[in-house]
Structures are given as C-alpha cells and as structure tokens.
Motif scaffolding. Structure first.
Motif, mmCIF file in Angstrom:
data_model
loop_
_atom_site.group_PDB
_atom_site.id
_atom_site.type_symbol
_atom_site.label_atom_id
_atom_site.label_comp_id
_atom_site.label_asym_id
_atom_site.label_seq_id
_atom_site.Cartn_x
_atom_site.Cartn_y
_atom_site.Cartn_z
ATOM 1 N N VAL A 24 0.990 -1.359 -0.582
ATOM 2 C CA VAL A 24 0.220 0.176 0.386
ATOM 3 C C VAL A 24 0.973 1.454 -0.105
ATOM 4 C CG1 VAL A 24 -2.318 1.273 1.555
ATOM 5 C CG2 VAL A 24 -1.780 -0.857 0.977
ATOM 6 N N ASP A 25 0.718 1.655 -0.808
ATOM 7 C CA ASP A 25 2.092 3.191 -0.787
ATOM 8 C C ASP A 25 0.888 4.534 -0.610
ATOM 9 O OD1 ASP A 25 4.021 4.423 -2.987
ATOM 10 O OD2 ASP A 25 2.252 6.038 -3.113
ATOM 11 N N ARG A 26 0.192 4.501 0.159
ATOM 12 C CA ARG A 26 -0.626 4.996 0.995
ATOM 13 C C ARG A 26 -1.999 5.357 0.336
ATOM 14 N NH1 ARG A 26 0.727 11.122 -1.015
ATOM 15 N NH2 ARG A 26 2.554 10.165 -1.461
ATOM 16 N N LEU A 27 -3.027 6.300 1.993
ATOM 17 C CA LEU A 27 -4.532 5.817 1.763
ATOM 18 C C LEU A 27 -4.387 7.560 2.013
ATOM 19 C CD1 LEU A 27 -4.716 3.967 5.025
ATOM 20 C CD2 LEU A 27 -4.786 3.387 2.896
ATOM 21 N N VAL A 28 -6.001 7.663 1.149
ATOM 22 C CA VAL A 28 -6.465 8.164 0.797
ATOM 23 C C VAL A 28 -8.757 8.801 1.276
ATOM 24 C CG1 VAL A 28 -7.196 10.843 -1.181
ATOM 25 C CG2 VAL A 28 -5.129 9.876 -1.585
ATOM 26 N N ARG A 29 -8.571 9.036 2.359
ATOM 27 C CA ARG A 29 -9.467 9.102 2.968
ATOM 28 C C ARG A 29 -9.527 7.414 3.706
ATOM 29 N NH1 ARG A 29 -14.470 10.764 -0.532
ATOM 30 N NH2 ARG A 29 -14.420 8.969 -2.667
ATOM 31 N N GLY A 30 -9.261 7.151 3.961
ATOM 32 C CA GLY A 30 -8.655 5.694 4.870
ATOM 33 C C GLY A 30 -8.474 4.365 2.967
ATOM 34 N N VAL A 31 -8.462 4.740 2.433
ATOM 35 C CA VAL A 31 -8.764 3.499 1.470
ATOM 36 C C VAL A 31 -7.786 3.309 0.115
ATOM 37 C CG1 VAL A 31 -10.198 2.493 -0.357
ATOM 38 C CG2 VAL A 31 -11.150 4.086 1.393
ATOM 39 N N CYS A 32 -7.454 2.146 -0.616
ATOM 40 C CA CYS A 32 -6.140 2.304 -2.291
ATOM 41 C C CYS A 32 -7.108 1.822 -2.868
ATOM 42 C CB CYS A 32 -5.572 1.847 -0.912
ATOM 43 S SG CYS A 32 -5.478 0.517 -0.159
ATOM 44 N N SER A 33 -6.510 1.677 -4.535
ATOM 45 C CA SER A 33 -6.972 0.859 -5.394
ATOM 46 C C SER A 33 -5.556 0.501 -5.903
ATOM 47 C CB SER A 33 -7.294 1.821 -5.972
ATOM 48 O OG SER A 33 -8.159 1.310 -7.214
ATOM 49 N N GLN A 387 -4.314 18.676 0.445
ATOM 50 C CA GLN A 387 -5.117 19.628 0.781
ATOM 51 C C GLN A 387 -6.386 19.291 1.353
ATOM 52 O OE1 GLN A 387 -3.976 23.143 -1.860
ATOM 53 N NE2 GLN A 387 -2.438 22.859 -1.666
ATOM 54 N N ARG A 388 -7.074 18.024 0.559
ATOM 55 C CA ARG A 388 -8.848 18.340 0.820
ATOM 56 C C ARG A 388 -8.846 18.272 1.790
ATOM 57 N NH1 ARG A 388 -12.584 17.104 -4.541
ATOM 58 N NH2 ARG A 388 -14.386 17.010 -2.994
ATOM 59 N N PHE A 389 -8.094 16.001 1.710
ATOM 60 C CA PHE A 389 -8.171 15.422 2.950
ATOM 61 C C PHE A 389 -7.553 14.502 3.463
ATOM 62 C CE2 PHE A 389 -10.709 14.676 -1.410
ATOM 63 C CZ PHE A 389 -12.414 14.450 -0.799
ATOM 64 N N GLY A 390 -6.206 15.645 3.939
ATOM 65 C CA GLY A 390 -5.185 14.610 4.620
ATOM 66 C C GLY A 390 -4.222 13.114 3.563
ATOM 67 N N ARG A 391 -3.484 12.952 4.422
ATOM 68 C CA ARG A 391 -2.867 11.583 3.749
ATOM 69 C C ARG A 391 -2.676 10.449 4.793
ATOM 70 N NH1 ARG A 391 3.552 11.367 2.379
ATOM 71 N NH2 ARG A 391 3.189 9.271 1.265
ATOM 72 N N HIS A 392 -3.161 9.414 4.782
ATOM 73 C CA HIS A 392 -3.189 8.132 5.378
ATOM 74 C C HIS A 392 -4.124 8.573 6.887
ATOM 75 C CE1 HIS A 392 0.472 7.200 3.714
ATOM 76 N NE2 HIS A 392 1.957 8.070 4.399
ATOM 77 N N ARG A 393 -5.264 8.565 5.989
ATOM 78 C CA ARG A 393 -6.443 8.319 6.597
ATOM 79 C C ARG A 393 -7.810 8.176 6.654
ATOM 80 N NH1 ARG A 393 -8.963 14.599 7.665
ATOM 81 N NH2 ARG A 393 -9.297 15.220 5.964
#
Length: 393
Positions: A24-33, A387-393
């Motif tokens: 998992v490289d990173r999450l956006v809104r707690g989800v990855c694809s 900026q809109r959603f933050g990172r890893h959350r």
C-alpha cells in the motif's frame, strides 16, 4: 512520491511455498486501489513500483467537480504461473491471508495473469463480500452504486466485455492524441502489439478501427505478422482466456515468427501490453518505432528509456496510458457515468485525450520526457488531494 510505502508485506503459501506480496503506497480517505497480478517471478520490488504507479494513476484523474475522488495507490502480486494447476488454490489462500486489508482499505481487481471473474470467484471462496468492499463506506447509495457497476460489467460490445474495452480504449486514445499532435495521419501508420490479452486485445481493436494497420501481434506462442495488416477481429475471436491465439485461424499471408519479433517489427508505434521489464538496454536498440505506448505496467526499464529518448523515441508512460480501466471502475461506481457502453467509451476518450494533451504539452514546455511530465502533473494533483483530505487517514 518516493517515501516509504504505508504497508509492505510478503506472504508464503503454506501448501506450495509460493510467495505473494501486498504494498500500500498511501491511503486517501482511508482507502487505496490497485489490482492483483499473478506471474512467475513476481517480486516485492515489482509490486512496490506498481503500487507507487497506482498512486500516480489515481491522482492524474483528480477532478474536484467529479463524484469520484481518487484513492491511494496499492498493488498485490503472487509469484506463481497462472496456468499452474495449483494457481487457483494459491489465489484463494492469498486472498484469505490478506482478507482484513481487502475488507477495510484495499480495493483490488484483475491484473496481469488474472481475470476479474476468476478474482471474484476466489474472493467469494475466501469469504469476501467483494474485492472493492473497502470503498463502499465512501458511497452515497451503496446498493444503487453496486448495481450500476454490476450492470456495466454485464455489457459486451462485439463479443468483448466493456470492462476489457475501456482500458484498450484509453491506450488507443493516448496513441491517437500523440499522433494528432505530431500531425501524423492514421492511415498508413503501422503498429506492433505485444500481448493480445485484456489490454492488448482491446487496444488492437480500437487502433485498427481508427484506421491504423496492425502488422504484428505477439502472444506466448510467438509473433504473428502480416505487412499488409492482420485481421484483428479474427484473432480476437480465436483467443483463449490467457490471450493466446489459435493459429488455425491465420490466413495464408499471415506469418509466424519468433516471440521477440514484435520488438524489431518495421512499425511506427509499439504497444507493449504484456509483461513488465520487456524492453531493456540490450533489446531497445532493435526498436524502429518512433512512439511507444506502455499499455503494460513498467514494460520499459528506465535505463532503456534514456537510450530510446536519445534516439528520438517517445515513450508514453504507463501511469498515464493504461489508467483508463481503473478510472472507469470508479467513475461508474461513484456515478459520474452510467452503465452504458457509448457513455463509458466517450468519457474515457475525452478524459484520456485531455490528460495526454496536458502531459505532452507540459513535457514540451519543461523540456522533459512525457514520463517526467506525467509525474509532475500527478504530484501537483496529489498535493491538491492532500490539501482537501489529508494523508494516511
């Protein structure tokens, strides 16, 4: 974009000893694809690179006006030959092992060596509701969204599922956009395609129907060539589940040549649509094409790309070229488009043309390669997403 991944793990199958990886490289809104691939020799480094690429693919399609907000990037990979009789069992056990990740934050699907039907069947056997269930909490109306995506997956156009067509449509539109910018007419433009599976097959269809001439197609048995042009529809109809063509359908003027003949074919456009690392520093010297469109993930090694660029060969990068399939899933699920072939393909064409135009213009302005420009565009958009959603959350 080069920070350590959020999650990196390796699993060993207790029955066969085969190894699987999840990054998992990173999450956006707690989800990855990111998809799940199966191929002999698949490594953690490979999956890590693919996961990083998925972060960029997602970011490239960010549109603040869309319902679909790009997710983080991830990838799964299993070191196993998908033709091995034990492969399905390995797939099921892998999915059981990573089930908590799929349930909570990794949305996945088919990739190299696997079909969506097979992944879905294995996922059900592993006890999963869906391979994309981690996304469901982000939906306004889960039931309607799932029905919409299911309806889209049931659509076929001339014998090929819409889910297969959208990726190849995106690759083809990338090529056509580059040709338009260069003022190159479609008629008389010759193409070689490595791989006639999900991505390569659909790409060949769309390029052929646009008026380009497909003169070489490679599969696991070798390369089929015809200087006057291959009958792509006949070859597509004669494929097996792994994209291997039944040679009995070849015409008298079609020729069977060695497996690597596609690389040195006398063509204007080269489409590697099969395995990673297909073009290296040694074999790149045989390429005569002036344009390479990376339909596969990471088919051109970085060192080879430098040598190609020095020879004036343009490489359209995978993070841009083959991003249409992933984006189509989410456009459909989140409701930006409906379950209709014409609407889907029109949206893919328009979005990919806009993205390729932007990237090639950026490369021209910055004096860089299309890959460097795509990475810059992705980084810019990723910053807006953070900026809109933050990172890893």
């Amino acid at each position: 974009m080069t920070t350590a991944p959020f999650v990196s793990l390796t699993w060993t199958d207790p029955l066969t000893g085969q190894r699987g990886h999840l990054v998992v490289d990173r999450l956006v809104r707690g989800v990855c694809s990111g998809g799940l691939r199966m191929r002999p020799g698949c490594t953690l480094d490979e999956v890590t690179g693919l996961a990083r690429g998925m972060t960029m693919k997602e970011a490239l399609h960010y549109d603040p006006e869309s319902r679909y907000v790009p997710l983080g990037g991830a990838k799964g990979g299993i070191d196993c030959d998908p033709r091995d009789p034990e492969a399905y069992g390995v797939l099921v056990r892998y999915l059981r092992a990573v089930r908590p990740y799929v349930e909570h934050f990794w949305a996945t699907g088919e990739d190299l060596g696997l079909t969506q039907d097979l992944v879905d069947r294995a996922a059900r056997e592993a006890g999963l509701v869906s391979t994309i269930q981690a996304v469901y909490p982000l939906l306004d109306d889960e039931k309607t969204a799932r029905e919409r995506l299911a309806d889209a997956f049931r659509i076929e156009v001339d014998g090929i599922g819409l889910d297969e067509l959208v990726g190849g449509c995106g690759v083809a539109e990338s090529v056509l956009t580059a040709l338009d910018r260069a003022g190159t007419p479609y008629a008389g433009t010759r193409v070689a395609v490595q791989g006639l599976g999900t991505m390569g097959g659909a790409t060949a269809r769309f390029l052929s129907r646009a008026g380009l001439t497909i003169v070489a197609v490679a599969d696991i048995k070798g390369t089929v060539t015809n200087p006057a042009g291959l009958d792509i529809e006949a070859l597509l109809a004669a494929r097996d589940a792994h994209g291997t063509v039944d040679r009995s359908v070849l015409r008298p003027d079609d020729h069977e040549t060695p497996g690597d003949a596609w690389l040195a074919a006398d063509v204007d456009v080269l489409v590697p649509a099969a395995v990673s690392y297909a073009i290296d520093t040694a074999n790149q010297r045989h390429i005569t094409a002036r344009l390479i469109a990376e339909a596969a993930n990471m088919p051109v090694l970085p060192e080879a790309e430098e040598l190609l660029a020095a020879r004036g060969v343009t490489v359209l990068p995978d993070v841009m070229v083959n991003s249409g399939t992933n984006a189509w899933w989410w456009w459909t699920l989140f409701g930006d488009i409906g379950p209709a072939a014409e609407e889907a393909l029109t949206h893919v064409r328009r979005s990919m043309r806009t993205l390729v135009e932007l990237t090639l213009a950026r490369a021209e302005t910055d004096g860089t390669t299309p890959r460097a420009a795509a990475h810059t565009v992705a980084a810019d958009r990723l910053a807006l997403i953070e900026q809109r959603f933050g990172r890893h959350r």
